[in-house]
Each structure stands twice: as C-alpha cells, then as structure tokens.
Design a protein around this motif. Structure first.
Motif, short mmCIF file in Angstrom:
data_model
loop_
_atom_site.label_atom_id
_atom_site.label_comp_id
_atom_site.label_asym_id
_atom_site.label_seq_id
_atom_site.Cartn_x
_atom_site.Cartn_y
_atom_site.Cartn_z
N THR A 1 -3.12 46.18 137.69
CA THR A 1 -3.18 45.16 136.64
C THR A 1 -4.33 44.16 136.82
OG1 THR A 1 -1.57 43.81 137.86
CG2 THR A 1 -0.70 45.29 136.17
N ASP A 2 -5.26 44.45 137.73
CA ASP A 2 -6.42 43.57 137.89
C ASP A 2 -7.60 44.12 137.08
OD1 ASP A 2 -5.32 41.54 139.43
OD2 ASP A 2 -5.52 42.71 141.28
N ARG A 3 -8.72 43.43 137.17
CA ARG A 3 -9.87 43.76 136.34
C ARG A 3 -10.55 45.06 136.78
NH1 ARG A 3 -15.43 40.17 135.24
NH2 ARG A 3 -15.89 41.08 133.19
N ILE A 4 -10.94 45.88 135.80
CA ILE A 4 -11.71 47.10 136.03
C ILE A 4 -12.96 47.04 135.15
CG2 ILE A 4 -11.79 49.62 135.86
CD1 ILE A 4 -8.74 49.64 136.10
N VAL A 5 -14.12 47.14 135.78
CA VAL A 5 -15.38 47.21 135.05
C VAL A 5 -16.06 48.53 135.38
CG1 VAL A 5 -17.69 46.24 134.74
CG2 VAL A 5 -15.71 44.72 134.93
N GLY B 1 -18.76 37.11 136.89
CA GLY B 1 -19.52 38.01 137.74
C GLY B 1 -18.68 38.60 138.85
N PHE B 2 -17.39 38.86 138.57
CA PHE B 2 -16.51 39.44 139.60
C PHE B 2 -15.56 40.45 138.94
CE2 PHE B 2 -12.29 39.54 141.57
CZ PHE B 2 -12.61 40.04 142.82
N SER B 3 -15.40 41.59 139.60
CA SER B 3 -14.41 42.57 139.16
C SER B 3 -13.65 43.08 140.38
CB SER B 3 -15.08 43.75 138.45
OG SER B 3 -14.10 44.69 138.04
N HIS B 4 -12.32 43.18 140.25
CA HIS B 4 -11.52 43.69 141.36
C HIS B 4 -11.94 45.12 141.71
CE1 HIS B 4 -9.09 40.41 139.65
NE2 HIS B 4 -8.70 40.22 140.89
N VAL B 5 -12.17 45.93 140.68
CA VAL B 5 -12.70 47.29 140.89
C VAL B 5 -13.93 47.46 140.00
CG1 VAL B 5 -12.31 49.76 140.58
CG2 VAL B 5 -10.48 48.32 141.53
N LEU B 6 -15.04 47.85 140.61
CA LEU B 6 -16.27 48.14 139.89
C LEU B 6 -16.56 49.63 140.03
CD1 LEU B 6 -18.78 47.21 138.32
CD2 LEU B 6 -19.87 46.71 140.51
N ASP C 1 -8.32 48.91 124.58
CA ASP C 1 -6.85 48.85 124.50
C ASP C 1 -6.21 48.93 125.88
OD1 ASP C 1 -6.92 48.60 121.78
OD2 ASP C 1 -6.44 50.71 121.36
N HIS C 2 -6.91 49.55 126.83
CA HIS C 2 -6.35 49.71 128.18
C HIS C 2 -7.08 48.84 129.21
CE1 HIS C 2 -5.04 53.35 125.98
NE2 HIS C 2 -3.92 53.11 126.62
N ASP C 3 -7.80 47.86 128.71
CA ASP C 3 -8.47 46.87 129.57
C ASP C 3 -9.39 47.52 130.60
OD1 ASP C 3 -7.35 44.71 128.25
OD2 ASP C 3 -5.57 44.68 129.52
N ILE C 4 -10.14 48.51 130.14
CA ILE C 4 -11.20 49.11 130.95
C ILE C 4 -12.52 48.66 130.33
CG2 ILE C 4 -12.28 51.24 131.77
CD1 ILE C 4 -9.47 52.57 131.44
N GLU C 5 -13.21 47.74 130.97
CA GLU C 5 -14.44 47.18 130.42
C GLU C 5 -15.60 48.14 130.70
OE1 GLU C 5 -15.07 42.96 131.38
OE2 GLU C 5 -13.03 42.98 132.20
N ARG D 1 -1.64 47.11 131.61
CA ARG D 1 -2.71 46.26 131.09
C ARG D 1 -3.14 45.30 132.19
NH1 ARG D 1 -3.17 45.96 125.44
NH2 ARG D 1 -5.09 44.84 125.98
N CYS D 2 -4.32 44.71 131.99
CA CYS D 2 -4.83 43.74 132.96
C CYS D 2 -4.07 42.42 132.75
CB CYS D 2 -6.32 43.53 132.75
SG CYS D 2 -7.04 42.32 133.89
#
Length: 599
Positions: free
Chosen positions: A219-223, A193-198, A259-263, A183-184
């Motif tokens: 475990t960082d942000r994914i958009v 306005g920032f994502s570790h992986v876009l 559920d898996h923190d994939i935005e 999870r994130c």
C-alpha cells in the motif's frame, strides 16, 4: 520403453456442441505437472480472490438476468483428466474433470486467445498450448507466464446426472480478469522526490513487479519509469506486425495504472544510481530517492562496426514508431536485414509482402544454428527462400552508402553490393546497464547484473530482473544464466516483488519462447544452451516436427512447428522435476507425450 514415464491411456472425447468457428491461431500477430512456480506464496484469497463466478474484480452482479445457466453434458461424458469446451448460449466455458470433480473457467488464454481445451491439464492447472502460461482450475489464477490476466471461474453442480454451469454473462464475454489489487494508502505528493518502490523499465518484468506488489497488498508508493513514450506494450509483436500502433500493442492503459496507483513516468532515462543515498538521477536532472529499487532496463542493440553510420533509413526495431517507419519505407522498395536473430528474421518475414526485395545478411552458415541447430535452421531457411528472401550468409556489413544522406546501398565485406532503401539491424543485443558502471552494483564482464534466486543484487534494497540479469537456474544446478525471454521476464518481476515483501519464493518455471514467420510458429521450451545433439521426429521438409535438444543423455529443451501441444506437454514434464532421457525420444514413438484426451 525406457525412462520413468508410463504411456497414458488414449481417450476420445466427442464434442457435444459444434464450434461456431474454427479457432485460428494468430499468436504472432494478435493481442497461459507441477504446482504453480509460485506455489509457496501466500494465496490471494486474503484479498477476496477466486470466489467462483464472482471472482472478477469488475462490479459484481447479483441480478438473475446477469447470469446464464445451462446443462452442458452428462456426468459420464467426461472422464478424469479430460476437458471440453462447452457453449452456454451467452458464451463458452472450459469444463474440466479431475479427481472426480468438475470445474469450469474461461476457455481462452488471456495472453493471445489460445483455445485452452487444446492445452495440457495436469495436477490442478491447465497449460496453454501456444506459449505455456498456466491457470489454476479452481481459482482461474495465472500461475505461470506469459500474460498479465487470470481467468474467470464459474459455478458447477451436478443434478440428475447432468452437469450444470452457472456463469456471469460479462465474464463469459471478457474471458479474463485482473487479480484484485490494493491501493496506495500513503499520503503522497505526486511531485515528491521519494518512492517506496522505484521500478526502472516498463517491460514485463517491471510491470509484473508493480502489479504483484499491489496484488499482494502493498500500500505504499510505486513509481515506474521508462525511456519509452508509451504505456507498457507488447514488444515481441513489433517485429511480427510492423503496422501495429502503440495503442494496438498496449498491455495496460494509463487509466489502469492510475486506478491501481502505479505511477508511470514516460521518456525518463536514468543516468546514475547512488546506492549510498538510495537515489537515482535522471537525464533531465530530476532526482528521486527510493527505499527499494527494481532494475529491469532490458537490452539494447549490439554495436556494429561499419562505415556510413550517418546514413538515414537504418533502423534498430525498438519502438512502434520504428516498426511503422520500416513498413512504410520498405513498401515496394529494397529491404536489407542485417543479422539472423529471431527479431531480424521476423522482420524479414513480415516485409516479404510489402517490399520489392528482401535480403538477409548473417554471420553463420544458417539462421538459428546456435539456438535451434543446423537441421532446423536449414528447414526454416528454405521457408524464407520459397518466399523470395535472398540470403548472404557467412558475411558482414562493411559500409552503408547513401545519396543525399538516405541509404541506397549496403556493401558486404565479401565485396557484394546490395541495393537498399531501408535497412534493419537485427544482429543481437547487449544489456542496457552502462549507467550502473560506477554504482557499486555488481556487473559481470559482459555487463549483466548478477542476482541471487530472490533477484537481489549485491546491494541491499536493489533488485533486478529480465534481460539484464544473470540468475541461478535450478535445472542447471543453480548455474547463473541469462535467459532473455519475454516469459522469463514476467517470472523475474513476480519473484522480485515477493522478495521485496519478505515472501521469497524460488523460480520454478520452465523457460518458454516463440517466434512467428509466414503464419507458422516455432515454439520452444527449456534451456538448451550447450546442447550436444538434436533428435528430430516428424518431417522437417513439411515443417511439422519436434526437435529434442539433449546434453549427455538428458533432454534439456524442445522446439516444434505444427505439433501442438507437445512443447507445452514437455514443459509440464520438465516443470514437474522429472527427467526425459534421450533414449525415450530416439525411438520415434512419442505418443506418450501427446495428449489426445481433450477436444
């Protein structure tokens, strides 16, 4: 015979339990040798992966009533290298014997439900007979694509010469599982306005990239952003099943992604990338910064020159809404298909039981001539003609004529005028990369993004995959190629994710694609670009054949109809790094390529 292969000893396996119903292939219409192509990767065991029948990420059950245990056969009933589908009462499992050891796992490929017992067992994995996906027999993990899910595995023991399987009832029913995902843990404001992986694009490359990152502990942000209005769906089915809705085609739900923190940002088109500030700008003005970006925007229809582009009821099939509209408008009407691409021909086939008439316009003498060769193309063309499809080959569209804005006629350059109430353009595609032209990311003369074997572009932190890339292909001495297959996009997504995490791995897959028309499926494996000969075994007129595509004296690709699992078996041989010589398939005896050991 010549070559480096020996004929396997033919074996017969009797089925101990009667099948409840013959497995019917519906891979065109309904929802996988060598070690894994990602064998060098860190095993998922660090996340509690592959623990017998408890390997499902669903809630674990320890109550006896949640399990079923059954004696399925005598220990001597299976020889090494054999598989059997067995019934445990609450469901079926695939029993496998390799190197004297028994293992058991789900019996259906999670991709489209193919019976894996009809697939290919080799060196610790089973390859799906329909589309080539591979599963590790010890863990159930998916090791080669297509598909997103893995298989449940079950405990096997031998007592008094009886093979006994103990399985979770829910796993027996589901026949699939998702790998555990992290999870994130970063504290993120969703409006930030920032994502570790876009990730740009929500097709198989983008989706597999996102899921792989989570599976590998990111475990960082994914958009993930997409121009589509729907969550990820199975696009190859659009042209085969025109009435399907986005929900029926769905690969992952919004709930799964959340559920898996994939935005997921839908209906978002990227119009510019600034690699210096590591930021993207969307059409609506939104700006987002990134640390790493994966570009998987796919392809878009190739532009066509003809008069009357303002006429309605002319479609490129891109969305479920497009497909639904085509099916509705063609009902008892005149349909015209422009182009003999696989998509165009699949649409033509799908419309024959809806439309009053179906006409196909193509610039070649026969469909699929470049991809499959003239003989195979002619055989498939006959199948269409038998089903009332009229061809206008060596021709192009000159004008679309409408009445009150709606399409009524299609005029060909030959002067022929076709009645038309709906028209579908299936004349090929180009990479959707025009927004990158001023970015500094290298594009070749055709607009493809060039990447290295780790799916990295020339710009630090920028990765790309799927239909938009030219990538180094090991079987062609790392020549950069474009392979716009659904299956290959999965591979690119995984390789890119691992590269982002500093776990670079080589692409070791065998390209695999399929096309379904009139209830028959063409399967194809390898990379046949530039083939100079086609060796055909079987009967083209009966559409039961195998076509081997050769360059010089080497088989580089294979296609078949009604000859399973030969394409998966050839994929297994090619994937192991071995070479199939032209002389080995010219003899007419290809029994050494056909597995008769399982049933």
């Amino acid at each position: 015979m010549g070559g480096c292969f020996s004929k396997p000893k033919p074996v017969e396996v009797k089925v101990e339990l009667s099948l409840l119903e013959k497995e019917k292939e519906v891979d065109g219409l309904s929802p996988n040798g060598k070690a894994s192509p990602f064998a060098d990767c860190r095993p998922n065991g660090a996340l509690g992966h592959g623990s017998d029948d408890d390997s499902t990420p669903l809630p674990l059950y320890h109550k006896p009533r949640d399990y079923v245990e059954a004696s399925v056969c005598h220990v001597k009933d299976l020889e090494n290298g054999q598989m059997r589908e067995v019934d445990l009462g609450s469901g079926r499992a695939l029993l496998i014997k390799e190197h004297g050891e028994f293992s058991a796992m789900g019996h259906k490929c999670p991709h489209y439900g193919a019976p894996l017992v009809k697939g290919v067992l080799s060196k610790g994995h089973v390859r799906c007979p329909w589309h080539g996906a591979c599963f590790n027999i010890a863990t159930g993990d998916i090791e080669d694509f297509p598909g997103l899910d893995s298989l449940p595995t079950f405990q096997v023991r031998v007592e008094k010469d009886k093979v006994i399987i103990r399985a979770n009832k829910q796993a027996l029913q589901s026949q699939k599982r998702s790998k555990p995902m992290a999870r994130c843990s970063a504290v993120i404001n969703s409006s930030s306005g920032f994502s570790h992986v876009l990730i740009i694009g929500s097709g198989p490359a983008g989706l597999v990239c996102a899921e792989t990152l989570r599976q590998e502990g990111f475990t960082d942000r994914i958009v993930m952003c997409t121009m589509d209005r729907h969550p990820p769906y199975d696009r190859p089915k659009l042209s085969k099943s025109l009435d399907s809705t986005a929900e029926q085609l769905r690969l992952r739900s919004m709930e799964f992604l959340q559920d898996h923190d994939i935005e997921l940002l839908t209906e978002k088109e990227v119009v510019a990338i600034d690699v210096k500030t590591r930021s993207v700008t969307f059409e609506d003005g939104l700006r987002m910064e990134y640390r790493k970006i994966f570009i998987a925007t796919g392809s878009k229809p190739k532009p066509m020159n003809y008069k009357g582009k303002d006429v309605t009821n002319v479609f490129n099939i891109r969305t479920p809404e497009d497909a639904n509209s085509i099916a509705r408008l063609a009902n008892n009407k005149n349909a015209v298909i422009v182009g003999t691409s696989f998509v165009g021909m699949e649409v033509a086939a799908a419309l024959t039981d809806k439309a009053h008439s179906v006409s196909v316009i193509g610039i070649e003498s026969v469909p699929f001539k470049k991809a499959l060769g003239e003989k195979v193309g002619k055989a498939i063309m006959k199948l269409f003609e038998v089903n009332r499809v009229k061809f206008y080959m060596l021709n192009e569209v000159s004008e679309m004529i409408g009445h009150h804005g709606q399409l009524k006629e299609v005029v060909l350059k030959s002067g022929k005028v076709l009645r038309a109430d709906v028209c579908v353009i299936g004349a090929g595609s180009i990479p959707a990369t025009s927004f990158l032209k001023q970015s500094g990311i290298h594009l070749d003369s055709k607009g493809f993004i060039t990447v290295n074997k780790m799916m990295q572009t020339n710009v630090d932190g920028v990765f790309a995959g799927g239909d938009v890339v030219m990538f180094p292909f090991p079987p062609r001495n790392n020549k950069k190629v474009n392979i716009p297959h659904w299956q290959m996009a999965h591979v690119h997504g995984r390789v890119a994710a691992l590269s982002m995490m500093g776990r670079a791995t080589d692409i070791k897959t065998v390209p695999y694609f399929w096309s379904a028309m009139f209830g028959k499926t063409i399967r194809y494996a390898g990379y046949g670009d530039g083939f100079d000969d086609v060796i055909i075994q079987g009967d083209l007129d009966e559409l039961r054949f195998v076509a081997f595509y050769t360059r010089s004296e080497e088989v580089v690709a294979v296609a078949s109809m009604n000859y399973d699992p030969i394409v998966s078996r050839v994929a297994e041989v090619l994937g192991s790094g071995k070479t199939i010589k032209k002389r080995d398939v010219e003899t007419g005896d290809i029994s050494w390529l056909i597995d008769k050991g399982s049933q």
